[in-house]
Design a protein around this motif. Structure first.
Motif, PDB file in Angstrom:
ATOM      1  N   GLY A  73       0.809  -1.205   0.000  1.00 13.91           N
ATOM      2  CA  GLY A  73       0.000   0.000   0.000  1.00 13.91           C
ATOM      3  C   GLY A  73       0.847   1.262   0.000  1.00 13.91           C
ATOM      4  N   ALA A  74       1.952   1.231   0.750  1.00 14.14           N
ATOM      5  CA  ALA A  74       2.856   2.383   0.777  1.00 14.14           C
ATOM      6  C   ALA A  74       3.507   2.594  -0.581  1.00 14.14           C
ATOM      7  CB  ALA A  74       3.918   2.173   1.851  1.00 14.14           C
ATOM      8  N   MET A  75       3.834   1.506  -1.278  1.00 16.38           N
ATOM      9  CA  MET A  75       4.400   1.618  -2.621  1.00 16.38           C
ATOM     10  C   MET A  75       3.381   2.239  -3.580  1.00 16.38           C
ATOM     11  SD  MET A  75       7.587   0.351  -3.047  1.00 16.38           S
ATOM     12  CE  MET A  75       7.656  -0.376  -4.689  1.00 16.38           C
ATOM     13  N   GLN A  76       2.139   1.780  -3.513  1.00 16.00           N
ATOM     14  CA  GLN A  76       1.094   2.352  -4.364  1.00 16.00           C
ATOM     15  C   GLN A  76       0.986   3.860  -4.152  1.00 16.00           C
ATOM     16  OE1 GLN A  76      -2.540   0.205  -3.443  1.00 16.00           O
ATOM     17  NE2 GLN A  76      -2.614  -0.642  -5.520  1.00 16.00           N
ATOM     18  N   ALA A  77       0.917   4.251  -2.887  1.00 17.47           N
ATOM     19  CA  ALA A  77       0.718   5.660  -2.580  1.00 17.47           C
ATOM     20  C   ALA A  77       1.921   6.503  -2.979  1.00 17.47           C
ATOM     21  CB  ALA A  77       0.427   5.817  -1.086  1.00 17.47           C
ATOM     22  N   HIS A  78       3.126   6.008  -2.674  1.00 14.17           N
ATOM     23  CA  HIS A  78       4.333   6.793  -2.929  1.00 14.17           C
ATOM     24  C   HIS A  78       4.580   6.992  -4.416  1.00 14.17           C
ATOM     25  CE1 HIS A  78       8.250   8.441  -1.673  1.00 14.17           C
ATOM     26  NE2 HIS A  78       8.738   7.851  -2.748  1.00 14.17           N
ATOM     27  N   PHE A  79       4.325   5.941  -5.195  1.00 17.57           N
ATOM     28  CA  PHE A  79       4.618   6.003  -6.631  1.00 17.57           C
ATOM     29  C   PHE A  79       3.369   6.228  -7.488  1.00 17.57           C
ATOM     30  CE2 PHE A  79       8.158   3.453  -4.847  1.00 17.57           C
ATOM     31  CZ  PHE A  79       9.222   4.242  -5.262  1.00 17.57           C
ATOM     32  N   ASN A  80       2.234   6.489  -6.816  1.00 15.28           N
ATOM     33  CA  ASN A  80       0.985   6.777  -7.520  1.00 15.28           C
ATOM     34  C   ASN A  80       0.617   5.667  -8.502  1.00 15.28           C
ATOM     35  OD1 ASN A  80      -1.312   8.338  -8.063  1.00 15.28           O
ATOM     36  ND2 ASN A  80      -0.315   9.413  -9.768  1.00 15.28           N
ATOM     37  N   VAL A  81       0.668   4.434  -7.994  1.00 21.28           N
ATOM     38  CA  VAL A  81       0.341   3.260  -8.806  1.00 21.28           C
ATOM     39  C   VAL A  81      -1.154   2.971  -8.678  1.00 21.28           C
ATOM     40  CG1 VAL A  81       0.733   0.788  -9.104  1.00 21.28           C
ATOM     41  CG2 VAL A  81       2.650   2.299  -8.560  1.00 21.28           C
ATOM     42  N   ARG A  82      -1.827   2.734  -9.775  1.00 22.62           N
ATOM     43  CA  ARG A  82      -3.272   2.535  -9.754  1.00 22.62           C
ATOM     44  C   ARG A  82      -3.674   1.073  -9.936  1.00 22.62           C
ATOM     45  NH1 ARG A  82      -5.658   7.385  -9.623  1.00 22.62           N
ATOM     46  NH2 ARG A  82      -4.467   9.203 -10.336  1.00 22.62           N
ATOM     47  N   THR A  83      -2.713   0.217 -10.232  1.00 25.88           N
ATOM     48  CA  THR A  83      -3.014  -1.213 -10.350  1.00 25.88           C
ATOM     49  C   THR A  83      -2.670  -1.907  -9.033  1.00 25.88           C
ATOM     50  OG1 THR A  83      -0.816  -1.639 -11.265  1.00 25.88           O
ATOM     51  CG2 THR A  83      -2.595  -1.208 -12.824  1.00 25.88           C
ATOM     52  N   GLY A  84      -3.014  -3.174  -8.949  1.00 19.44           N
ATOM     53  CA  GLY A  84      -2.761  -3.938  -7.731  1.00 19.44           C
ATOM     54  C   GLY A  84      -1.745  -5.044  -7.955  1.00 19.44           C
ATOM     55  N   ALA A  85      -1.783  -6.021  -7.079  1.00 19.80           N
ATOM     56  CA  ALA A  85      -0.895  -7.179  -7.195  1.00 19.80           C
ATOM     57  C   ALA A  85      -1.413  -8.287  -6.293  1.00 19.80           C
ATOM     58  CB  ALA A  85       0.534  -6.814  -6.808  1.00 19.80           C
ATOM     59  N   ASN A 114       8.465  -3.244  -7.322  1.00 18.03           N
ATOM     60  CA  ASN A 114       9.267  -2.338  -8.153  1.00 18.03           C
ATOM     61  C   ASN A 114       9.478  -2.941  -9.545  1.00 18.03           C
ATOM     62  OD1 ASN A 114      10.925  -0.081  -8.736  1.00 18.03           O
ATOM     63  ND2 ASN A 114      12.762  -1.190  -8.099  1.00 18.03           N
ATOM     64  N   ARG A 115       9.710  -4.234  -9.580  1.00 18.43           N
ATOM     65  CA  ARG A 115       9.903  -4.913 -10.866  1.00 18.43           C
ATOM     66  C   ARG A 115       8.571  -5.161 -11.573  1.00 18.43           C
ATOM     67  NH1 ARG A 115      12.646 -10.106  -8.971  1.00 18.43           N
ATOM     68  NH2 ARG A 115      12.540 -10.640 -11.194  1.00 18.43           N
ATOM     69  N   LEU A 116       7.560  -5.618 -10.807  1.00 13.51           N
ATOM     70  CA  LEU A 116       6.261  -5.932 -11.408  1.00 13.51           C
ATOM     71  C   LEU A 116       5.638  -4.695 -12.049  1.00 13.51           C
ATOM     72  CD1 LEU A 116       3.971  -8.104 -11.730  1.00 13.51           C
ATOM     73  CD2 LEU A 116       3.011  -7.155  -9.621  1.00 13.51           C
ATOM     74  N   TRP A 117       5.712  -3.579 -11.344  1.00 16.35           N
ATOM     75  CA  TRP A 117       5.094  -2.342 -11.829  1.00 16.35           C
ATOM     76  C   TRP A 117       6.051  -1.511 -12.694  1.00 16.35           C
ATOM     77  CZ3 TRP A 117       2.988  -1.155  -6.254  1.00 16.35           C
ATOM     78  CH2 TRP A 117       1.854  -1.943  -6.013  1.00 16.35           C
ATOM     79  N   ARG A 118       7.258  -2.033 -12.914  1.00 14.80           N
ATOM     80  CA  ARG A 118       8.244  -1.388 -13.784  1.00 14.80           C
ATOM     81  C   ARG A 118       8.496   0.068 -13.380  1.00 14.80           C
ATOM     82  NH1 ARG A 118       6.454  -3.887 -19.724  1.00 14.80           N
ATOM     83  NH2 ARG A 118       6.604  -6.090 -19.073  1.00 14.80           N
ATOM     84  N   LEU A 119       8.741   0.243 -12.085  1.00 12.48           N
ATOM     85  CA  LEU A 119       8.957   1.585 -11.550  1.00 12.48           C
ATOM     86  C   LEU A 119      10.388   2.068 -11.737  1.00 12.48           C
ATOM     87  CD1 LEU A 119       7.010   1.142  -8.190  1.00 12.48           C
ATOM     88  CD2 LEU A 119       6.170   2.168 -10.311  1.00 12.48           C
ATOM     89  N   ASP A 120      11.320   1.122 -11.810  1.00  7.86           N
ATOM     90  CA  ASP A 120      12.746   1.464 -11.923  1.00  7.86           C
ATOM     91  C   ASP A 120      13.178   2.389 -10.798  1.00  7.86           C
ATOM     92  OD1 ASP A 120      15.232   1.172 -13.139  1.00  7.86           O
ATOM     93  OD2 ASP A 120      14.991   2.981 -14.350  1.00  7.86           O
ATOM     94  N   ALA A 121      12.660   2.149  -9.601  1.00  2.00           N
ATOM     95  CA  ALA A 121      12.988   2.981  -8.441  1.00  2.00           C
ATOM     96  C   ALA A 121      14.306   2.535  -7.825  1.00  2.00           C
ATOM     97  CB  ALA A 121      11.876   2.904  -7.405  1.00  2.00           C
ATOM     98  N   ASP A 128      12.388   5.448   0.942  1.00  2.00           N
ATOM     99  CA  ASP A 128      11.482   6.570   1.159  1.00  2.00           C
ATOM    100  C   ASP A 128      10.031   6.094   1.203  1.00  2.00           C
ATOM    101  OD1 ASP A 128      13.540   8.406   1.230  1.00  2.00           O
ATOM    102  OD2 ASP A 128      13.338   8.983  -0.885  1.00  2.00           O
ATOM    103  N   ALA A 129       9.718   5.104   0.389  1.00  2.00           N
ATOM    104  CA  ALA A 129       8.337   4.614   0.303  1.00  2.00           C
ATOM    105  C   ALA A 129       7.936   3.800   1.521  1.00  2.00           C
ATOM    106  CB  ALA A 129       8.151   3.788  -0.968  1.00  2.00           C
TER     107      ALA A 129
END
Length: 274
Positions: A73-85, A114-121, A128-129
């Motif tokens: 949930g923190a990853m979704q919020a920090h990176f503004n991801v709209r899909t799930g897992a 990070n890999r699934l959502w291809r964030l390249d963080a 930080d997230a």
């Protein structure tokens, strides 16, 4: 499907320096990580969900009470991801064991997403997230040797005497819960000094309090010492896992077999340091 290992965290040293007004403690610790640990897998889904398998899955929450789902949930919020897992935790390590547990699982989940959502963080961005989820989380994101200060979240390069990668290690846990809070409360408040330059001077100041709560920890340390082939024996974190470092995998495996013969109900894991 994306897979990550939640590498077991080891505290090669844990020097407690002071109690803080916020209830935490200032510490100096040497983090190291085993090649083995829990497993995390993640696949695309519309919503976030968590399932747990493995020998230590019983009783673990699959809702926001689990750091894995909170990290997601923190990853979704920090990176503004709209899909799930759809996330699966394969719980192979004992719970409340001094091995980083929830922090390592949360960090592995962040790496997987990070890999699934291809964030390249970067690792710093992942910290930080999810870094607020626990003092060990930052160390577990990288899962590399480090010197930790503050509450363990201020990371520096490890001391020169830190064991090298591929050093054989044996983990031993008597499978008795050893909750962190009461162990820290058992610390006597004495500052016994900062980390020594050489490994022989590294302590775990929480050991007496942990042994008072779980006497089997003292037995595990005694047995690892008594075998005579280990060159470094300590308790990890706040317990109950103890560990020993060896020169060879053969010596490690022989020690594991001897411990298993004497204490067949204990958990053991023969691994190597990363």
């Amino acid at each position: 499907m994306i897979a990550e290992t939640a590498y077991a965290k080891i505290n090669l040293a844990l020097h407690v320096r002071a109690r803080r007004p916020d209830g935490y403690h200032d510490i100096e610790t040497v983090f190291a990580f085993c090649a083995d640990g829990d497993g995390i897998s993640a696949e695309a889904a519309d919503e976030l969900s968590l399932s747990i398998t493995g020998p230590f899955a019983d009783g673990l929450p699959v809702d926001e009470g689990n750091l894995v789902l909170r990290a997601a949930g923190a990853m979704q919020a920090h990176f503004n991801v709209r899909t799930g897992a759809r996330i699966t935790l394969d719980k192979r390590l004992p719970v409340a064991a001094g091995l980083g547990g929830g922090s390592a699982d949360a960090a592995a989940a962040a790496r997987a997403l990070n890999r699934l959502w291809r964030l390249d963080a970067s690792e710093a961005a992942l910290c930080d997230a999810i870094g607020r989820l626990g003092a060990d989380v930052a160390a577990c994101v990288a899962s590399r040797p480090a010197l930790g200060k503050g509450v363990g979240d201020a990371l520096l390069p490890p001391p020169a005497d830190t064991p090298v990668s591929a050093t054989p290690i044996l983990l031993v846990n008597p499978l008795k819960l050893c909750p962190t809070g009461p162990v820290y409360q058992g610390w006597d408040g004495a500052d016994r000094g900062s980390l020594a330059i050489v490994r022989s001077g590294w302590r775990n100041d929480l050991t007496p309090g942990a042994v008072a709560l779980v006497p089997e920890i003292g037995m595990a340390l005694y047995l690892l010492d008594e075998i005579g082939t280990a060159h470094f024996v300590r308790m990890s974190g706040s317990g109950a896992t103890c560990f020993a470092l060896f020169e060879t995998e053969a010596a490690r495996d022989a020690a594991r077999d001897e411990i298993a013969a004497q204490q067949p109900d204990w958990w053991t894991c023969a691994s190597v340091l990363r």
